[in-house]
Design an enzyme around this catalytic site. Structure first.
Site, PDB file in Angstrom:
ATOM      1  N   SER A  64     -89.905 -20.679  37.848  1.00 32.04           N
ATOM      2  CA  SER A  64     -90.559 -19.362  37.837  1.00 32.04           C
ATOM      3  C   SER A  64     -91.006 -19.024  36.417  1.00 32.04           C
ATOM      4  CB  SER A  64     -89.599 -18.269  38.347  1.00 32.04           C
ATOM      5  OG  SER A  64     -88.485 -18.129  37.473  1.00 32.04           O
TER       6      SER A  64
ATOM      7  N   TYR B  25     -77.844 -11.424  24.183  1.00 37.01           N
ATOM      8  CA  TYR B  25     -79.138 -12.097  24.234  1.00 37.01           C
ATOM      9  C   TYR B  25     -79.711 -12.277  22.829  1.00 37.01           C
ATOM     10  CZ  TYR B  25     -83.894 -13.047  25.996  1.00 37.01           C
ATOM     11  OH  TYR B  25     -85.122 -13.606  26.283  1.00 37.01           O
TER      12      TYR B  25
END
Length: 267
Positions: free
Chosen positions: A11, A149
């Site tokens: 994706s 992150y």
């Protein structure tokens, strides 16, 4: 044509990179965890005969040596490794379980390092090859609700920059890509404070760059020999420049953003 191994190819940016490379006549090794989606990407590309579906979990470190052997055995050579697989986060540091840091850093930092390390001898022996690291604007800027992150993506840039200096004389190139908001499922699939999947997107992501545009820019940058590119628009594109020219101004701006209700809007 060249053979590219792309992780996270089911994706988003990975899918777009694969389709663009196949459309240009190349071969692709498509990796990810969702076999059905990898097969869909191959079929939609119209080049299933030039693809190898090689599913694996990037965090399964014990399986990586065998996976690398299978990838190389496909055509006997790999020209480009694209470390694209990753997971994002949406939670305040004070609420976030340490297991979330462990997971995000394992997937976004340790896994691409491990895969790259296993591929290095292959590239060095043939004295050519390209490594593409998909980092993020969050690898340059500390963004609220993404402490894990940001830590992983900052680390990925540091590893890539140091590696580039070591292998530049051996025919290898290392390209770091720092995208801003791109229309993918990155926010939907992000983990929250307890490690559960967020399940919803962000306005910035929904209005972000098209993955196909990002993919074209990445392949163009690799072809032209660039070592780092920022792919962002608006304020996201300006933030790295501000970090370099006036970091205090940037820090003030991001702190003001939080003070004005950024976290509440995200929630």
């Amino acid at each position: 044509m060249s053979i590219a191994w792309i992780t996270g190819a089911s994706s988003g940016i990975g899918e777009a990179l694969a389709k663009a490379h196949l459309d240009a006549g190349g071969h692709c090794i498509l990796s990810g965890r969702n076999i059905a989606e990898l097969e869909r990407v191959a079929e939609e590309s119209g080049a299933s005969d030039r693809t190898l579906i090689l599913p694996f979990d990037v965090s399964d470190m014990d399986a990586l040596p065998s996976i690398v052997e299978q990838a190389i055995a496909y055509k006997g050579i790999i020209d480009i490794l694209v470390n694209n697989a990753g997971i994002s986060q949406r939670s305040l540091a004070k609420d976030t379980q340490f297991s979330v840091y462990d997971k995000v850093i394992e997937v976004d930092l340790l896994a691409p390092i491990a895969l790259t390390q296993l591929m290095l001898n292959h590239f060095l022996e043939k004295k050519s090859g390209s490594i593409i690291m998909i980092s993020s604007i969050a690898g340059k800027i500390g963004v609220p609700m993404r402490t894990a992150y940001c830590a992983a993506k900052h680390g990925l840039i540091g590893y890539a920059d140091a590696l580039r200096s070591e292998v530049a004389g051996d025919g290898l190139s290392v390209l770091v890509v720092t995208p801003g908001s791109v229309r993918t499922n990155v926010s939907v699939n992000a983990v929250t404070a307890d490690g559960s999947v967020r399940g919803k997107s962000d306005k910035a992501i929904d209005e972000g760059l098209e993955p196909s545009f990002v993919a074209d820019e990445i392949w163009s940058a690799l072809k032209s020999g660039k070592r780092e590119i920022v792919l962002a628009q608006g304020m996201e594109a300006e933030m790295p420049k501000l970090k370099a020219s006036d970091p205090d101004k940037l820090f003030d701006m991001i702190e003001a953003m939080v003070a004005s209700g950024y976290v509440e809007k995200m929630d």
